[in-house]
Motif scaffolding. Structure first.
Motif, mmCIF file in Angstrom:
data_model
loop_
_atom_site.group_PDB
_atom_site.id
_atom_site.type_symbol
_atom_site.label_atom_id
_atom_site.label_comp_id
_atom_site.label_asym_id
_atom_site.label_seq_id
_atom_site.Cartn_x
_atom_site.Cartn_y
_atom_site.Cartn_z
ATOM 1 N N ARG A 20 0.808 -1.221 0.000
ATOM 2 C CA ARG A 20 0.000 0.000 0.000
ATOM 3 C C ARG A 20 0.846 1.278 0.000
ATOM 4 O O ARG A 20 0.335 2.365 -0.217
ATOM 5 C CB ARG A 20 -0.961 -0.004 1.182
ATOM 6 N N LEU A 21 2.146 1.148 0.250
ATOM 7 C CA LEU A 21 3.016 2.330 0.189
ATOM 8 C C LEU A 21 3.073 2.846 -1.243
ATOM 9 O O LEU A 21 3.020 2.072 -2.197
ATOM 10 C CB LEU A 21 4.413 1.979 0.698
ATOM 11 N N ILE A 22 3.199 4.155 -1.360
ATOM 12 C CA ILE A 22 3.142 4.817 -2.659
ATOM 13 C C ILE A 22 4.559 5.212 -3.066
ATOM 14 O O ILE A 22 5.156 6.121 -2.462
ATOM 15 C CB ILE A 22 2.253 6.082 -2.581
ATOM 16 N N LEU A 23 5.075 4.554 -4.093
ATOM 17 C CA LEU A 23 6.464 4.801 -4.494
ATOM 18 C C LEU A 23 6.752 6.273 -4.815
ATOM 19 O O LEU A 23 7.761 6.808 -4.342
ATOM 20 C CB LEU A 23 6.850 3.890 -5.672
ATOM 21 N N PRO A 24 5.923 6.970 -5.616
ATOM 22 C CA PRO A 24 6.254 8.367 -5.915
ATOM 23 C C PRO A 24 6.444 9.215 -4.649
ATOM 24 O O PRO A 24 7.384 10.021 -4.574
ATOM 25 C CB PRO A 24 5.050 8.842 -6.739
ATOM 26 N N ALA A 25 5.577 9.037 -3.647
ATOM 27 C CA ALA A 25 5.695 9.829 -2.415
ATOM 28 C C ALA A 25 6.958 9.437 -1.644
ATOM 29 O O ALA A 25 7.641 10.299 -1.062
ATOM 30 C CB ALA A 25 4.454 9.636 -1.546
ATOM 31 N N LEU A 26 7.281 8.153 -1.636
ATOM 32 C CA LEU A 26 8.519 7.719 -0.976
ATOM 33 C C LEU A 26 9.735 8.341 -1.652
ATOM 34 O O LEU A 26 10.674 8.797 -0.988
ATOM 35 C CB LEU A 26 8.642 6.188 -1.033
ATOM 36 N N VAL A 27 9.721 8.350 -2.983
ATOM 37 C CA VAL A 27 10.864 8.870 -3.749
ATOM 38 C C VAL A 27 11.030 10.374 -3.512
ATOM 39 O O VAL A 27 12.128 10.854 -3.207
ATOM 40 C CB VAL A 27 10.691 8.566 -5.253
ATOM 41 N N VAL A 28 9.942 11.113 -3.620
ATOM 42 C CA VAL A 28 10.029 12.570 -3.408
ATOM 43 C C VAL A 28 10.458 12.849 -1.963
ATOM 44 O O VAL A 28 11.330 13.679 -1.705
ATOM 45 C CB VAL A 28 8.678 13.248 -3.739
ATOM 46 N N GLY A 29 9.857 12.142 -1.027
ATOM 47 C CA GLY A 29 10.212 12.337 0.380
ATOM 48 C C GLY A 29 11.674 12.033 0.653
ATOM 49 O O GLY A 29 12.330 12.729 1.449
ATOM 50 N N SER A 30 12.195 11.029 -0.033
ATOM 51 C CA SER A 30 13.572 10.598 0.248
ATOM 52 C C SER A 30 14.612 11.632 -0.155
ATOM 53 O O SER A 30 15.757 11.570 0.295
ATOM 54 C CB SER A 30 13.863 9.269 -0.459
ATOM 55 N N VAL A 31 14.241 12.555 -1.041
ATOM 56 C CA VAL A 31 15.194 13.597 -1.439
ATOM 57 C C VAL A 31 14.834 14.976 -0.849
ATOM 58 O O VAL A 31 15.646 15.894 -0.866
ATOM 59 C CB VAL A 31 15.331 13.719 -2.979
ATOM 60 N N MET A 32 13.617 15.107 -0.329
ATOM 61 C CA MET A 32 13.105 16.425 0.072
ATOM 62 C C MET A 32 13.993 17.179 1.081
ATOM 63 O O MET A 32 14.236 18.380 0.910
ATOM 64 C CB MET A 32 11.673 16.277 0.606
ATOM 65 N N PRO A 33 14.496 16.520 2.164
ATOM 66 C CA PRO A 33 15.248 17.326 3.145
ATOM 67 C C PRO A 33 16.430 18.089 2.542
ATOM 68 O O PRO A 33 16.791 19.157 3.038
ATOM 69 C CB PRO A 33 15.720 16.271 4.161
ATOM 70 N N ASP A 34 17.003 17.581 1.457
ATOM 71 C CA ASP A 34 18.177 18.253 0.903
ATOM 72 C C ASP A 34 17.854 19.560 0.189
ATOM 73 O O ASP A 34 18.781 20.303 -0.164
ATOM 74 C CB ASP A 34 18.940 17.312 -0.043
ATOM 75 N N ILE A 35 16.590 19.879 -0.022
ATOM 76 C CA ILE A 35 16.320 21.177 -0.655
ATOM 77 C C ILE A 35 16.731 22.327 0.253
ATOM 78 O O ILE A 35 16.904 23.446 -0.199
ATOM 79 C CB ILE A 35 14.838 21.373 -1.079
ATOM 80 N N GLU A 36 16.895 22.033 1.547
ATOM 81 C CA GLU A 36 17.316 23.136 2.421
ATOM 82 C C GLU A 36 18.802 23.473 2.238
ATOM 83 O O GLU A 36 19.228 24.562 2.599
ATOM 84 C CB GLU A 36 17.053 22.807 3.887
ATOM 85 N N VAL A 37 19.589 22.547 1.687
ATOM 86 C CA VAL A 37 21.044 22.745 1.652
ATOM 87 C C VAL A 37 21.439 23.997 0.852
ATOM 88 O O VAL A 37 22.113 24.885 1.391
ATOM 89 C CB VAL A 37 21.760 21.476 1.155
ATOM 90 N N PRO A 38 21.003 24.119 -0.418
ATOM 91 C CA PRO A 38 21.359 25.354 -1.137
ATOM 92 C C PRO A 38 20.756 26.605 -0.507
ATOM 93 O O PRO A 38 21.371 27.679 -0.540
ATOM 94 C CB PRO A 38 20.796 25.121 -2.555
#
Ligand SMILES: [Zn+2]
Length: 192
Positions: A20-38
């Motif tokens: 039932r896990l949603i791959l697109p949401a997992l994928v986006v979530g897995s990279v999201m925290p790094d948007i704060e770096v720049p």
């Protein structure tokens, strides 16, 4: 941090743990925290470049909310344009529902879990605990033999190498099943 896209293989593995896990949401979530770096480099250069979105508090709130929004509104148009995947299937996979929100949260947490062992400071308990008081366990394990900075480089290299190998395995397995990019970006679905 592992180079940001290298969080994908871990998110993909998690998607296999529960249908039932949603791959697109997992994928986006897995990279999201790094948007704060720049953003930290540009606006708060006196602060660590991993901070708010790499803390449990920031990850569970702002990063998860951003993940829900990006998955819902940007994932389908971008992935369908680049990889030629059917837009209807993508839109269907990216609908907001409780499992999609849960997957967004889990994806974001997977980022923190992967960063934690190999990072030389960890803001996971920020603002309660100073990020520089929490050194990744893989570094602590290697430090007696190699010294702090070499231990960090080895820990970082091991994390990167294992994610690259895992990604190659994923690509080979999905390729052998056929419909590679569909399974890579959409995952399972009722229409697949
Ligand atoms: Zn990170």
């Amino acid at each position: 941090m592992p180079v940001t896209p290298l969080h994908y293989p871990f998110a993909f593995l998690i998607s296999k743990s529960n249908k039932r896990l949603i791959l697109p949401a997992l994928v986006v979530g897995s990279v999201m925290p790094d948007i704060e770096v720049p953003l930290m480099w540009i606006f708060f250069s006196s602060l660590p470049d991993h901070l708010f979105l790499h803390s449990f508090i920031g990850a569970a709130t702002v990063a998860t909310l951003l993940t829900v929004l990006v998955t819902r509104f940007l994932y389908a148009p971008i992935i369908s344009t680049i990889f030629g995947i059917d837009r209807v299937d993508l839109d269907d996979a990216c609908k907001i529902n409780p499992w999609m929100v849960a997957s967004s949260f889990i994806g974001v947490m997977s980022h923190l879990v992967l960063d934690f062992p190999m990072h030389w400071y960890n803001p996971i308990l920020w603002p309660m605990v100073d990020p520089f008081d929490i050194v990744g366990p893989l570094i602590l394990l290697l430090e007696p033999s190699f010294g702090f900075w070499t231990a960090y480089i080895i820990a970082s290299s091991l994390t990167h190498a294992s994610m690259i190998i895992l990604w190659i395995v994923i690509l080979v397995v999905l390729y052998s099943k056929g419909n590679l990019w569909y399974h890579h970006w959409v995952g399972r679905s009722s229409t697949a």
